[in-house]
Design a protein around this motif. Sequence first.
Motif, PDB file in Angstrom:
ATOM      1  N   UNK A  38       0.830  -1.210   0.000  1.00 36.17           N
ATOM      2  CA  UNK A  38       0.000   0.000   0.000  1.00 36.17           C
ATOM      3  C   UNK A  38       0.864   1.259   0.000  1.00 36.17           C
ATOM      4  N   UNK A  39       0.413   2.280  -0.679  1.00 39.95           N
ATOM      5  CA  UNK A  39       1.219   3.487  -0.830  1.00 39.95           C
ATOM      6  C   UNK A  39       1.638   4.088   0.507  1.00 39.95           C
ATOM      7  N   UNK A  40       0.742   4.093   1.473  1.00 44.77           N
ATOM      8  CA  UNK A  40       1.055   4.696   2.772  1.00 44.77           C
ATOM      9  C   UNK A  40       2.167   3.946   3.494  1.00 44.77           C
ATOM     10  N   UNK A  41       2.339   2.649   3.186  1.00 44.04           N
ATOM     11  CA  UNK A  41       3.333   1.836   3.879  1.00 44.04           C
ATOM     12  C   UNK A  41       4.690   1.825   3.173  1.00 44.04           C
ATOM     13  N   UNK A  42       4.761   2.422   1.990  1.00 44.00           N
ATOM     14  CA  UNK A  42       6.012   2.362   1.234  1.00 44.00           C
ATOM     15  C   UNK A  42       7.135   3.099   1.949  1.00 44.00           C
ATOM     16  N   UNK A  43       6.835   4.212   2.570  1.00 37.33           N
ATOM     17  CA  UNK A  43       7.869   4.962   3.288  1.00 37.33           C
ATOM     18  C   UNK A  43       8.369   4.167   4.492  1.00 37.33           C
ATOM     19  N   UNK A  44       7.497   3.341   5.081  1.00 34.16           N
ATOM     20  CA  UNK A  44       7.912   2.481   6.196  1.00 34.16           C
ATOM     21  C   UNK A  44       8.907   1.432   5.696  1.00 34.16           C
ATOM     22  N   UNK A  45       8.604   0.859   4.542  1.00 33.10           N
ATOM     23  CA  UNK A  45       9.532  -0.109   3.957  1.00 33.10           C
ATOM     24  C   UNK A  45      10.889   0.541   3.703  1.00 33.10           C
ATOM     25  N   UNK A  46      10.886   1.757   3.193  1.00 35.22           N
ATOM     26  CA  UNK A  46      12.141   2.433   2.863  1.00 35.22           C
ATOM     27  C   UNK A  46      12.949   2.777   4.106  1.00 35.22           C
ATOM     28  N   UNK A  47      12.304   3.235   5.161  1.00 35.45           N
ATOM     29  CA  UNK A  47      13.075   3.575   6.362  1.00 35.45           C
ATOM     30  C   UNK A  47      13.645   2.325   7.014  1.00 35.45           C
ATOM     31  N   UNK A  48      12.904   1.211   6.946  1.00 34.50           N
ATOM     32  CA  UNK A  48      13.451  -0.048   7.462  1.00 34.50           C
ATOM     33  C   UNK A  48      14.638  -0.512   6.632  1.00 34.50           C
ATOM     34  N   UNK A  49      14.546  -0.341   5.318  1.00 37.47           N
ATOM     35  CA  UNK A  49      15.668  -0.693   4.448  1.00 37.47           C
ATOM     36  C   UNK A  49      16.890   0.157   4.782  1.00 37.47           C
ATOM     37  N   UNK A  50      16.681   1.448   4.977  1.00 38.20           N
ATOM     38  CA  UNK A  50      17.802   2.332   5.326  1.00 38.20           C
ATOM     39  C   UNK A  50      18.453   1.909   6.629  1.00 38.20           C
ATOM     40  N   UNK A  51      17.641   1.614   7.645  1.00 35.75           N
ATOM     41  CA  UNK A  51      18.197   1.212   8.934  1.00 35.75           C
ATOM     42  C   UNK A  51      18.908  -0.132   8.834  1.00 35.75           C
ATOM     43  N   UNK A  52      18.399  -1.023   7.979  1.00 35.18           N
ATOM     44  CA  UNK A  52      19.087  -2.293   7.777  1.00 35.18           C
ATOM     45  C   UNK A  52      20.458  -2.106   7.153  1.00 35.18           C
ATOM     46  N   UNK A  53      20.547  -1.145   6.225  1.00 35.53           N
ATOM     47  CA  UNK A  53      21.847  -0.854   5.604  1.00 35.53           C
ATOM     48  C   UNK A  53      22.832  -0.324   6.642  1.00 35.53           C
ATOM     49  N   UNK A  54      22.359   0.556   7.516  1.00 32.10           N
ATOM     50  CA  UNK A  54      23.221   1.097   8.575  1.00 32.10           C
ATOM     51  C   UNK A  54      23.664  -0.019   9.514  1.00 32.10           C
ATOM     52  N   UNK A  55      22.727  -0.851   9.920  1.00 32.76           N
ATOM     53  CA  UNK A  55      23.063  -1.936  10.834  1.00 32.76           C
ATOM     54  C   UNK A  55      24.088  -2.889  10.248  1.00 32.76           C
ATOM     55  N   UNK A  56      23.960  -3.164   8.950  1.00 27.92           N
ATOM     56  CA  UNK A  56      24.915  -4.058   8.306  1.00 27.92           C
ATOM     57  C   UNK A  56      26.307  -3.444   8.275  1.00 27.92           C
ATOM     58  N   UNK A  57      26.378  -2.140   8.032  1.00 29.69           N
ATOM     59  CA  UNK A  57      27.682  -1.466   8.034  1.00 29.69           C
ATOM     60  C   UNK A  57      28.326  -1.520   9.407  1.00 29.69           C
ATOM     61  N   UNK A  58      27.513  -1.393  10.450  1.00 30.83           N
ATOM     62  CA  UNK A  58      28.058  -1.458  11.809  1.00 30.83           C
ATOM     63  C   UNK A  58      28.524  -2.866  12.148  1.00 30.83           C
ATOM     64  N   UNK A  59      27.813  -3.862  11.612  1.00 32.89           N
ATOM     65  CA  UNK A  59      28.172  -5.251  11.910  1.00 32.89           C
ATOM     66  C   UNK A  59      29.355  -5.733  11.089  1.00 32.89           C
TER      67      UNK A  59
END
Length: 321
Positions: A38-59
């Motif tokens: 759903x369109x309203x949830x797309x930004x949620x998917x993107x922020x989770x993706x961004x945080x996952x990228x950060x977490x992977x860099x830290x790990x």
Amino acid sequence: MRSMIVAVMLFAASDVPEFEVPTGLQRLLDTGKWDGTPRAFRIIALSNLADGCVGQARAKPGLQKEARACVESVLARALALGRSRDGLYLSHLNLIYGAMDRLGPCANEVEHARLSRELAMRSLADPLRHASSYESTSLRWPADQSVTLASLARYDTAHGGDLLKDPLAQWKTVVAQHLDPKTGLPWSELTGKGPGAKFPRGCAQSYLTRYLSEVDAPLAATWWAAYREHFFVRLGPVVGFREWPRGVERRGDIDSGPIVMGIGTAASAFALSAAKAQGDLALAAQLEAGAQAVMATGVGGAAAESVLAQAISFEGRWHEL
């Protein structure tokens, strides 16, 4: 000698960590094409993706450049969604700016500051101290406001600001007046007008714990303990969290996802990051294993393979401790 040199080179090559993004998420970044999210949830998917990228860099030290490139792509996709005025969109967009800050220089200091000030102002101006999730509704969800507050915390940390203090203090005062007497957990919706508003909900509480841990660790820990006590379920090898309190049986909706024997799929998916945020690593491992077992049965169907589901799972896997 030559064989030794080749062996050393191969070892060195295999020892270099690789940056990983699930295929479906990488396809989204490359093409901008969404699935049925759903369109309203797309930004949620993107922020989770961004945080996952950060977490992977830290790990995986050494992957900061790749992670930053990933978050830059995420930010571009977030901006391409359109300049929505909804608080949900703005708060998750602000989280993405905060994710960029964790990997280097701010992507846009002027815009990040403007956006953070606006979210703080909206929070303080609202009678219930919530930046409205959607301009079209008067409903107020504490879980969504926890995202707003986390985005302000990230801004303050990176830029030496003080925008979080008053919105957080006043929000806590309001929420304290809307707690479920049986569990001590917040209502899922504070006006009391939303479906099941005066009950705590699993999807909301898992989501709230994950973000509140960034702004008020003691309160997040208190609510997490109550949540575990009243909502945690173990069914053989499968563990998860109920969507509704024990004794309350309601149907699932777009927020909860499928509810199977009382266990909410969204509640359990977001609980992976929530558990890690609370340092509850044993439970996080059980949740991850349980999710894999459930997915193997086909429960959830296409929703379990959606961009949103992949992004939530990706962030949970690499969530920073």
